[in-house]
Design an enzyme around this catalytic site. Structure first.
Site, PDB file in Angstrom:
ATOM      1  N   TRP A 170      15.005 -10.507  23.187  1.00  0.00           N
ATOM      2  CA  TRP A 170      13.565 -10.570  23.458  1.00  0.00           C
ATOM      3  C   TRP A 170      12.829 -10.520  22.133  1.00  0.00           C
ATOM      4  CZ3 TRP A 170      10.097  -5.958  25.097  1.00  0.00           C
ATOM      5  CH2 TRP A 170       8.796  -6.419  25.349  1.00  0.00           C
ATOM      6  N   ARG A 171      12.183 -11.638  21.764  1.00  0.00           N
ATOM      7  CA  ARG A 171      11.431 -11.727  20.529  1.00  0.00           C
ATOM      8  C   ARG A 171      10.011 -11.221  20.774  1.00  0.00           C
ATOM      9  NH1 ARG A 171      12.920 -15.068  16.290  1.00  0.00           N
ATOM     10  NH2 ARG A 171      10.853 -14.494  15.513  1.00  0.00           N
TER      11      ARG A 171
ATOM     12  N   ARG B  12      10.570  -9.623  14.860  1.00  0.00           N
ATOM     13  CA  ARG B  12      10.856 -10.243  13.579  1.00  0.00           C
ATOM     14  C   ARG B  12       9.559 -10.324  12.789  1.00  0.00           C
ATOM     15  NH1 ARG B  12      14.400  -9.325  12.526  1.00  0.00           N
ATOM     16  NH2 ARG B  12      15.896 -10.510  13.770  1.00  0.00           N
TER      17      ARG B  12
ATOM     18  N   GLU C 217      10.319 -12.138   7.308  1.00  0.00           N
ATOM     19  CA  GLU C 217      11.670 -12.629   7.594  1.00  0.00           C
ATOM     20  C   GLU C 217      11.663 -13.713   8.664  1.00  0.00           C
ATOM     21  OE1 GLU C 217      14.964 -10.078   7.572  1.00  0.00           O
ATOM     22  OE2 GLU C 217      14.116  -8.679   6.125  1.00  0.00           O
TER      23      GLU C 217
ATOM     24  N   HIS D 123      17.212 -11.667   6.936  1.00  0.00           N
ATOM     25  CA  HIS D 123      16.946 -13.100   7.096  1.00  0.00           C
ATOM     26  C   HIS D 123      16.300 -13.651   5.833  1.00  0.00           C
ATOM     27  CE1 HIS D 123      17.172 -11.443  11.143  1.00  0.00           C
ATOM     28  NE2 HIS D 123      17.469 -12.644  11.583  1.00  0.00           N
TER      29      HIS D 123
ATOM     30  N   LYS E 152      24.010  -8.040  10.757  1.00  0.00           N
ATOM     31  CA  LYS E 152      23.609  -9.452  10.904  1.00  0.00           C
ATOM     32  C   LYS E 152      22.937  -9.980   9.643  1.00  0.00           C
ATOM     33  CE  LYS E 152      20.414 -12.496  13.384  1.00  0.00           C
ATOM     34  NZ  LYS E 152      19.177 -12.533  14.200  1.00  0.00           N
TER      35      LYS E 152
ATOM     36  N   SER F 244      14.371 -20.331  18.579  1.00  0.00           N
ATOM     37  CA  SER F 244      13.667 -19.291  17.824  1.00  0.00           C
ATOM     38  C   SER F 244      14.008 -19.339  16.343  1.00  0.00           C
ATOM     39  CB  SER F 244      14.004 -17.902  18.388  1.00  0.00           C
ATOM     40  OG  SER F 244      15.393 -17.652  18.311  1.00  0.00           O
TER      41      SER F 244
ATOM     42  N   GLN G 117      19.479 -23.950  15.862  1.00  0.00           N
ATOM     43  CA  GLN G 117      20.068 -23.495  17.118  1.00  0.00           C
ATOM     44  C   GLN G 117      20.457 -24.684  17.994  1.00  0.00           C
ATOM     45  OE1 GLN G 117      17.297 -20.761  18.950  1.00  0.00           O
ATOM     46  NE2 GLN G 117      17.951 -19.041  17.665  1.00  0.00           N
TER      47      GLN G 117
END
Length: 257
Positions: free
Chosen positions: A48-49, A83, A87, A143, A170, A233, A237
């Site tokens: 969930w962003r 986010r 980043e 990121h 990550k 996102s 992707q």
């Protein structure tokens, strides 16, 4: 070597990389639709962003949004991510507000909370401690939307995350050429060897798409897909149905008839 990590109905680090789909809904009405569409694709994980959500500053709105997601996907592991613009996210946010938001997330029905390792040890350690006390997992993230750091810098970032006692490590980099892709995948594979936590990695951009597919090489435990390119996102992707087919091909599970 990275360990297996059970989360609800999956085991991270066992078998194929688990496929995550993002929810980038701007409000409750969109979230209802998006959550139902996402559930039909049967992702292993949902991210969930929150930075796409218009009312991200309202605690009650966040609580209601999580309830909407859980009504549709009660057993799917849920990553809660804000986010920051630094980043690649939607909004700039001051450190105190970012910390307060993540602390609030520990009270909600989410399984994993994303914390950006670049926000500094004091903030990161406080959030991780609070999350663990609440029984939540932490994915520490980094990121870089401009470049791919050196191999040494990538190793140092993974080390920093592990030393902070994050549960998942990550790193996402921007790939400008094939060397960037190979460097990110190699750093990920080495990190998976040297750390107990599952590692997640990707080289963003079109040339980096292979890093989202060849996760048996990079040892990435999660790969992020999308329902459609409109709903992606991050750059590079792949649609979830295509990604899973390619995963099976690379694993030798599809054969010509």
């Amino acid at each position: 070597m990275s360990k297996e990590l059970p989360i609800k109905n999956i085991i991270l680090g066992k078998g194929l990389a688990k496929v995550a789909l993002p929810l980038t809904s701007v409000d409750d009405a969109a979230l209802v639709t998006d959550a139902n569409n996402t559930a039909q694709a049967s992702p292993d994980i949902v991210e969930w962003r929150i930075d796409f959500f218009k009312k991200w500053q309202e605690e009650q709105a966040l609580s209601s949004a999580v309830q909407i997601i859980r009504q549709v996907m009660p057993e799917t592991p849920l990553i809660a991510t804000f986010r920051t613009k630094d980043e690649g996210g939607q909004f700039a946010i001051i450190p105190d507000a970012y910390e307060q938001l993540l602390i609030h997330l520990t009270d909600l029905d989410v399984d994993i909370i994303d914390v950006e390792i670049g926000k500094g040890p004091a903030l990161v350690n406080k959030v991780i401690k609070k999350a663990h006390q609440a029984g939540k997992l932490i994915i520490a993230s980094s990121h870089d939307f401009d470049k791919t750091p050196t191999a040494k810098q990538l190793a140092e970032r993974f080390n920093e995350m592990a030393e902070a006692e994050a549960d998942i490590l990550k790193i996402a980099t921007m790939a400008n050429d094939s060397e960037d892709v190979l460097r990110t995948m190699s750093a990920s594979e080495q990190a998976a060897k040297h750390h107990n936590q599952p590692v997640v990695s990707m080289a963003m951009g079109q040339i980096g798409t292979i890093s989202r597919l060849a996760t048996t090489v990079s040892k990435s435990a999660i790969t992020f897909a999308c329902l459609s390119q409109k709903e992606a996102s991050a750059p590079g992707q792949v649609r979830i149905n295509e990604l899973r087919q390619i995963q099976n091909i690379l694993e030798g599970k599809l054969h010509e008839s």
